[in-house]
Design a protein around this motif. Sequence first.
Motif, PDB file in Angstrom:
ATOM      1  N   SER A 159       3.182  -1.934   1.655  1.00  0.00           N
ATOM      2  CA  SER A 159       3.004  -1.789   3.101  1.00  0.00           C
ATOM      3  C   SER A 159       3.266  -0.335   3.448  1.00  0.00           C
ATOM      4  O   SER A 159       3.779   0.431   2.627  1.00  0.00           O
ATOM      5  CB  SER A 159       3.986  -2.686   3.858  1.00  0.00           C
ATOM      6  OG  SER A 159       5.292  -2.117   3.846  1.00  0.00           O
ATOM      7  N   ILE A 160       2.929   0.058   4.672  1.00  0.00           N
ATOM      8  CA  ILE A 160       3.155   1.462   5.047  1.00  0.00           C
ATOM      9  C   ILE A 160       4.636   1.771   5.220  1.00  0.00           C
ATOM     10  O   ILE A 160       4.999   2.923   5.447  1.00  0.00           O
ATOM     11  CB  ILE A 160       2.379   1.839   6.328  1.00  0.00           C
ATOM     12  CG1 ILE A 160       2.836   0.982   7.502  1.00  0.00           C
ATOM     13  CG2 ILE A 160       0.887   1.736   6.112  1.00  0.00           C
ATOM     14  CD1 ILE A 160       2.364   1.517   8.829  1.00  0.00           C
ATOM     15  N   TYR A 165       6.987   6.610   8.297  1.00  0.00           N
ATOM     16  CA  TYR A 165       6.819   5.322   8.975  1.00  0.00           C
ATOM     17  C   TYR A 165       7.748   5.231  10.185  1.00  0.00           C
ATOM     18  O   TYR A 165       7.324   4.881  11.293  1.00  0.00           O
ATOM     19  CB  TYR A 165       7.104   4.181   8.001  1.00  0.00           C
ATOM     20  CG  TYR A 165       7.225   2.819   8.657  1.00  0.00           C
ATOM     21  CD1 TYR A 165       6.089   2.115   9.037  1.00  0.00           C
ATOM     22  CD2 TYR A 165       8.473   2.264   8.898  1.00  0.00           C
ATOM     23  CE1 TYR A 165       6.199   0.866   9.653  1.00  0.00           C
ATOM     24  CE2 TYR A 165       8.596   1.016   9.508  1.00  0.00           C
ATOM     25  CZ  TYR A 165       7.458   0.334   9.887  1.00  0.00           C
ATOM     26  OH  TYR A 165       7.581  -0.895  10.486  1.00  0.00           O
ATOM     27  N   HIS A 224      -0.892  -4.546   2.686  1.00  0.00           N
ATOM     28  CA  HIS A 224      -2.322  -4.302   2.504  1.00  0.00           C
ATOM     29  C   HIS A 224      -2.775  -4.637   1.087  1.00  0.00           C
ATOM     30  O   HIS A 224      -3.900  -5.090   0.881  1.00  0.00           O
ATOM     31  CB  HIS A 224      -2.646  -2.840   2.823  1.00  0.00           C
ATOM     32  CG  HIS A 224      -2.467  -2.494   4.275  1.00  0.00           C
ATOM     33  ND1 HIS A 224      -3.167  -3.112   5.267  1.00  0.00           N
ATOM     34  CD2 HIS A 224      -1.643  -1.596   4.885  1.00  0.00           C
ATOM     35  CE1 HIS A 224      -2.813  -2.601   6.446  1.00  0.00           C
ATOM     36  NE2 HIS A 224      -1.887  -1.686   6.230  1.00  0.00           N
ATOM     37  N   SER A 228      -6.666   3.531   9.401  1.00  0.00           N
ATOM     38  CA  SER A 228      -6.388   2.158   9.827  1.00  0.00           C
ATOM     39  C   SER A 228      -7.690   1.402  10.067  1.00  0.00           C
ATOM     40  O   SER A 228      -7.796   0.210   9.755  1.00  0.00           O
ATOM     41  CB  SER A 228      -5.522   2.154  11.090  1.00  0.00           C
ATOM     42  OG  SER A 228      -6.108   2.931  12.111  1.00  0.00           O
ATOM     43  N   ASN A 263      -1.707  -2.182  11.008  1.00  0.00           N
ATOM     44  CA  ASN A 263      -0.567  -1.992  10.094  1.00  0.00           C
ATOM     45  C   ASN A 263       0.618  -2.903  10.371  1.00  0.00           C
ATOM     46  O   ASN A 263       1.453  -3.109   9.492  1.00  0.00           O
ATOM     47  CB  ASN A 263      -0.094  -0.539  10.145  1.00  0.00           C
ATOM     48  CG  ASN A 263      -1.083   0.408   9.504  1.00  0.00           C
ATOM     49  OD1 ASN A 263      -1.431   0.248   8.341  1.00  0.00           O
ATOM     50  ND2 ASN A 263      -1.566   1.393  10.258  1.00  0.00           N
TER      51      ASN A 263
END
Length: 1585
Positions: free
Chosen positions: A1572-1573, A1455, A1471, A1341, A1277
Motif C-alpha cells: 500500500s502507499i 504518506y 494495490h 492514482s 488510495n
Amino acid sequence: MQMQPHPLLESGTDQEGPKPQETRSHCREWSRGRQRKGDRTPVQPGRASMIHIPEGETLSWQTTESSQCQSLVESSLSESSKSDSFPEGLPPDIKDWNKHQVREWALKLETPDDVSVADILFQQDINGRSLFLLDTTDLNNMGVTFGPAKLLLHARDEKLKKEELTDPTIQPGKPCKPYPFCRYHDTSSYVESSILDITESGASNFIEPCHEYKAFINTPDEAKPLKLTTDVIRFAAACMNSRTNGTIHFGIGDRPDFVHGQVLGVVVEDKESYANELKSAIDSYFDKHKRAAQMCIKPPRFVEVLNKNTTSSDKCVIEVDIVPEFTVCEENFYHTYSTKKGKKKAKDTESLPSKSFYVRDGASSRDLLACSTSTKRMEEYKKFVDNIPQLSQLRKKAEEKHLNEIRVSTQGSRLSNMITGGSLSLDKSHFERYVIVTNKSHPSHFECLGFLIELNPTAVLDFDPESAKHGLQKYFDQQSTVNLHVPANYKITEGVEDIAKKLKLTRNTSWVFCNGGIELEEPSETDQWLMEKGGSVRDVISFLCRKDVLPNKRFLVIFLLFSAVRERMDPLVETFCTFLQELRGTEQIVCIFENEKAFTCWKGLIEARCGINISGRCIYELSFAEVNGTILSLWSKNRRAIRFLPCGGGGKVPLEKKVERSLNALEVLCVNQCDGGNEDRIAMEENFYKGGKVSWWNFYFSEQPGSTPFIKRDRFDYIMETVIPDLCSLRKACVVLNLRHVPGCGGTTLAMHVLWAIRHRFRCAVLKNSNSDFVEVAEQVVKLLTHYHGEQTPKIPILLMIDDFDDMEKVLDLQQLIEKECAQKDIQSKCAQVILLNCMRSESSEMTEPTADTVFIGNNLSEKEQKMFEEKLVEIEKTHRNAETFYGFMIMKKNFKSEYIQGVVRNTLKNFHMNQKHAKLLAVLVLLNMYCKSSSLSVSLCEDFLDLQPKPVCGKIKVEDGFGKFSNFIASCSVEGKVVFQAVKMIHSSIAKQCLQELTTVHRVTKAEITDLLLTTNQLYESTQGKANLLQDVHHILVKRNFSLKEESQFSPLIQDIATETPGLEEMVLKSASKRFEKDAVIFQLLARYYYLKKKDFSEAKFWAEKAKELSKDSSYIADTSAQVLKHELKSAIANCRPESVNPENIGAFLKMAQSAIDAFRQAQTLAKKESLQRLNIQTDNSPFNTSGCLGEIQVGVLITDILKKTPVFTDDTVRHDIMSRVLCGDMKLEEVERNDPRRNKNRNYYVLLKKFEDLLSNLKYRMKLNIDYLDNLYVNLGTRFGTKDTREQVAQSELLRCFRQYAQIFCRTASHFKSEALNVKMMLFQRRQFLENTKADTYSGILNFLSEDIRAEEMEKIVGHHRFVCEKQRKPAAKDRINLIYANVVLSRIKLESQWILPYVKLQDLLYQVLREQYSLNDCLPLMFITVVLLWPQPQSPKDINLGRYISQMKSSYHEAMKEVYNGKSPILHFMLGSKPGYERLVHSGEIKRCVMTGQEEFSSMWRNGKIWKEKKVKELLCRVTGEVKSNTGRTGILADTCFPDLKVEVAPMYRSQISGYDEGSRVSFFIGFSIKGPIALDIELER
C-alpha cells in the motif's frame, strides 16, 4: 500521723509540670547550681528517695536524679500554680505586656538569680511580644545562665498554655455521650473539646455508672502510670464499697481550668504498660481481696479522640470501668493497703502498714480512715461497714431487675418491609436504586456489611474524611467498584444526563466525599461545615433527587449511622433535612443505628430541627449483624450465590462481584445464571410472549421439567455447528458473525438463544449499550477474556452479542479496538479469541448475498418452525389465561400474515380518540417506533404524562395499564442511556407500522399532527428519566437520511412522508423542531436545506444557514450548507435565465454569486482539513474527511462554464470554445480575446464585466483540476477501513465523475489546426496530453484505478503508447511523466501480460533508477517511492538494492505528509500482493485473487476481512509466502522480513497487530506481503513450522 497527699496524686484537676526531657535537664543543671552555691544536701548516687502519697503509701524512685526531678516537679508545679493567678493588674494576654510588666512577672518566678534575670530582661527592653519569641540561645546571649533560662521559658510556656485553654474565644464543643459502659469493641469515639453530658457523680441506682474525670494532661510522662493506678485504685475501692458501677476517665477536663467534662485526650505511646501497671497495683493494694478486685476492675479502655473535623488524632481518653457484681463482692468490704518504708534506725527496716477505706461521696471518693484519731470518722466508718449487707442486697435486686428488662422487637420485619417497599423480596423490590448516607465507621462494622455490597448502591454520601484511608470506602472498594467524587462534580454546568453519564452514576457506585478526604480537600469542623461544604452537598442531593436522574419514588435513601449524631449542627442533620425537602416526606428514607442511644439522640435532633417524629422510619433495636442477616435473607439464593464462568476442560472459575461490576458495559452470562432463582415465571413469560425482549429466565424456564423446549430456529444449528467453529479457526483476535434479521422476526432472541446454549464452552456477554465508549468496552472484553488466566493464553473465547447497531462501520470499529487491546495485552491469536455476534436489523425482507460470516433471518417461517410454534401454543394456553393477547408470539405463529396484524390493530384502536392522554402517548410511541426502531419512552415520563402517581410502596399501578385498552401493545424494557432507566416500547414493529397506518387512514390523525404533538408538548421534555434519549430519538427521525445509489434522499423518511401525505405541513413541523432544538445547529442546517432544496427560498435558507454557523462556527458540514445555499441559488438563477434575457448585468450577478459560492466552499475545505487533523489526536473518532467542499467548488466551476457559454464572447462554437478553454486555463488574457474579436464593440460591456472576474476565470481550470486530482487520489488510495461499501462516498464519486466529464468537454478537446510541420509536433504532444487527462491517465492514482475498472487492453495499450510519446527524450519529460509511464507499464502488465507495448521488466527498473537519480518534486515523492518498493522488492536473479529500507522509510514519511488531511477513518488500499512468480507476475492485484475464489463482492470482502481468503488453495499458489522474525522497534512490535539476500532484511507492518502479540522477540513467522502507499503489510501471520 497524717500525711498530706502528694501533689501528683491529689484528686481533682492536675497541674502540668515540665515536659520529661526538660525536667531531667532542669534537674541536672539546677542540682549543679545548688551545689555550687553551697547547698548542703548533696546528691548521693544510688540512694532511693521517698515520694509521699496519700497516708501510709510509699513509692520508690530508683535514682537520685529522679528524686530531685520529682522534687523539682513539685516545686515547679507549685510555682506554676502561683503564676497562674498573679500578678494582679497584668493584661491576660502576654503580648500586651510592656517591659515593666515583664519584669514584674519575672520577679515573682522565684528562680535562682531571680532579681538579676528580671533586671536583664528589663535592660534588654523585653516586652510581651519579644518575650513570646525568646529561646534559650537568646537568653544565654543576654547573660542568663542555662538553669534560670529554662525555668523562665517553661513558666512562659505554661502561662501561654493556660491562656489558650481558658481563652473565652475558644468555644468548647457540643455535648456528647460517654463511651458505652463495660464495652470494648463499640465504634464510639470522642471529638476534641466536646463535653460529656454526664457530671461527676456518686452512687445512684447501682447499675447506672458514676463518673470521675481527670484532665491528666499536666502530669509528666514518667509519672502518668503511677498517677493513673493510684487514682483508679482509690476510685475502684470507693465503687466496690458503695456497690455502684463506675467509670473513671483520664483525659477529661474539670473546673476551674476547663469546662466540666471537656474532652482533652492524652497521648499514649505504650498502652500495654498501663494495663500491666494497673494489674500490679491491684495485687499490691488489695490484700486478701485481690482476686475480687481483679474481677471488678476492668482493663483500661483507650477511646479514640477525633479532631474537630472528625479526622483521627494521636490522642485518646483512658477509661476504667468498675463493676462490683453481687456474685463477686457478696457482703465483703474492701480496704486498700500500702507500705511506708521508714529510715533505717538500727539494724532492721521497720514497715508500717497503712490502711484506707474509700467510699463514693458525691462527686469524689472519700477515705473514712483518713483521720483515725477522730471518733466521729470511726463511727461513720463502722456504720458504713455494718450497712454493707443491706447495700449488697440492694445491688443484687438492681442486677436482677436489669436482667429482666427483655424487649420484644418487631424491627426485623419492619426493616424487611421498608427496604423492599413492601414486597419482602429484594429480587422484586419496589425500589430500583439505593442511596446510602453514612458517617464515621469502625473496622468492627465491616464484617456486618455484606448487605451493602449486595445492595450495590447508586451513590454513597460519606461524611467520614478518613473513609478512603481506613474507613468504609476502603472496605467497599475491596468488594465492589466505585467512582470517587467530590460534591463539586454534581454542580449543574451542562446537561443533567450528560453529567450523570460522565459520573457513570447508574453504572458503578458513586462515592461522594462530603467532608473532605479526597483531592487534597480539607475536612471541616462541625460548626463550619454548613458554610464551607453545605451548599455543594445540597447540590449533590438535589441532583440525585431529580426525576431525570433517579426514578421518581423508586429509590430509597438509607442513613447508615455508625457513629452517634449528637449536635444540631452535625452535617448529617442538615443532609437529612435536605433529603426531606427534596423527597417531600420520609417515605423514601430509612435510618439505621447501632443502638437505641444513637437513635434517641437522632430522634431528638430531627424533631427539634424538622418538627417530625422519625421513629417509624428508624431501625435501632437490631445490631448491625442482625441488620446484615435480615437484608441478605431478602435476596433469593440465585442473587446471593457465587457466579461462575467456564475456564476450559469443563472447569469453572468464580466471577467476583467487584470484577463483574467493573465490567459495567457488559451483561455477563454465567454458567449458573438462573440457578436457585425465584422469578415470577408467569410474569416473565407473559412479557416475552407479548413482545418484550427475551430474558435468560425464558430459556431457563423452558429447560425445567414439564416444559417444552425453547423453539429452535432453523438457523440455530447451522450457527452452532458450522459458523462458530469456522470462525474460531481464524487467526484473528476478534472476528464478526453477522446475524441480519427483519425487525420483529426473532433475530435478537435467536442470538441470545445461541449464547445460552454455548455458555458452558464460551464466556458469553451482551453489550448493554451500542453507544458505549468502545475503548472501555474493548478493555472490559479483554478483562473478561483473561479473568483467572493471568499471563497464560486464554483457554476459551468470548462470544459477545451486540445489538441495535445501525452502522456496520461501528461494529468494525469495535472489532478493531478489541484487536488492539488484545495486542497490547500480548494475547496470542492462534485462533479467534473474541467473536462479535452482531445482531443487526435489515430493512429488506429479501435475503442479501450470503457470506461465510453472515446469517440472515427473514419473516417467513419454515414448516418445521411453524410446527414448533403450534406445539408451544398448546403449552402456553394451558398455563396462561390471556394467551390471545400474546401478539409478539402470535404474529410469528401466524407467519407474519398481514391480515392477522390488521385485524388485531383495527380491533384494538376502534375507540381511539386523539384528545385522550393515553391515546396521544400511544400515537407518539407508534410514530417513534416506526421511524426509529430502538425508541422507547421512560416509565417516569409516562407516569408524569398520564398523571399516574407512583408511591414508594408495593402494589403500584403498572405503567402499561395507564395506556388502558392499548396496554396490550406496550411492553416494558430497560434502557441503557446516559443513565439506566425503565421504559416502555411498542411490542412489535409490525404492530407499530399498522397502528400508524390505521391512525392516518381510519382516524384521520396525520403524521404531521403526531410529529407536531411530539415537538410542541413541553410535558414530554420536563425533568424525567430518558429525556436525553427521547431528544436523541426525535432528532434522529427528523434528520437521519437514507442514502442510496438509486435515488437521492434529500430528507429523512419522516419528513418525506409528511411532505407526501400533507404537502406543506413539513415546513410547520420543521419550524416546531427549530423551537424544540433551539440550540441545535443541525436542525437549523436542516431548515436551510429544506428552503433551498424544496422551497427555493434562498433568503430564508441563508437565514437558517447563518444561524447554524453561529452555533457551530468550526463545523465544515455547517459551512458546506452555507456554500450549498449559494450554489443552488446560482444554479436556480441560471436555470431561470432564458437565452433572450441574457445581458451583462445577469452574467455579472451570476459570476458574483459563483465567486461567493467558491469562497464559501473553500472555507468549508479549510475547516474540513482542520477537523481531520484534530481527529488524528482522538483515538475513537474515525469520521472520514469531508469532501463536500472540494466537490462543491468543482460543481461551481462547471456552473461557471455554463454561464460563460451563455455570453456572446464564448458562444458554443468550435473556435469560441477553444478560446474559452485557453482563458480558463490562464493561457490567454481577456484583453487579447477582445483585441481579436471582430464584434468587440458589440460585446464591450461583456468584456468590461468579465475583466472584473479575470482572477476567478483564469484560475478556474487549475482549481478544478487540483480538486479533481485531490479527490481521485483519496478515493483510489484510501478505502473504507474494513472494505465495506460507503454509499455516501459512492454517490460523491458518481457526482465527481459527472463533473469530470463536463470538465473534460471544456479542457480536454481542441479543434485548433497548426499550419507548419514544426507546430504539428507540438499539437501531437498537446493532443496526447489532453487524451491522457481525458482518461485520467495523467496521474498515478488515475492509472492505478484502471486495475479496479474493466478497462479494455487496447485502450490501456493506447495510454502506454501516449506516455511513451510524451516521455521521448527530445520532449524533455518531467519526473512525473516518467513515473506515470512506469505505472502505465505495470498496470498494462496486469491486464495483458503479453502486450508488445510493455517494457521489459529490467528496462522498467532501469527507467526507475534513472528517475531516482534525478531531481523530483515533493509531490512526486509518494508515487515514486511506492512503485520503487514494489518493483525493487528483492527477487532471485536481480541485483540487490541496499537502499530498499530507505525507500520504505521515505514512502511512509511522504504518506503521512501528503495524506494526513484525509487518511483519518480510512485504510490504505493494497494495490498489489507479492506473488510467487518472477517479473511482472510477482505483482498480484486483488482482482486476480478475486478470480481465484469466484465469489460475489460481499463474500469476497467478508473473506478478506476475516482472513479466510488466505486459506484458499489457489490463492496460496498465487502468492509468495515470506518468512521473517518478530522485532520490537521503539516499543512498537513489527516484523523483519527475509529476502532472497541473507544480509537484507526489510521491515513490514502487520495488518493485524494481534497476530504477533504474545510472541517473543525473534520468533520466526511466515506471512504474505501486500503493498500500500503507507508501506508493505504482512497478512495471515503464522508461526513458522
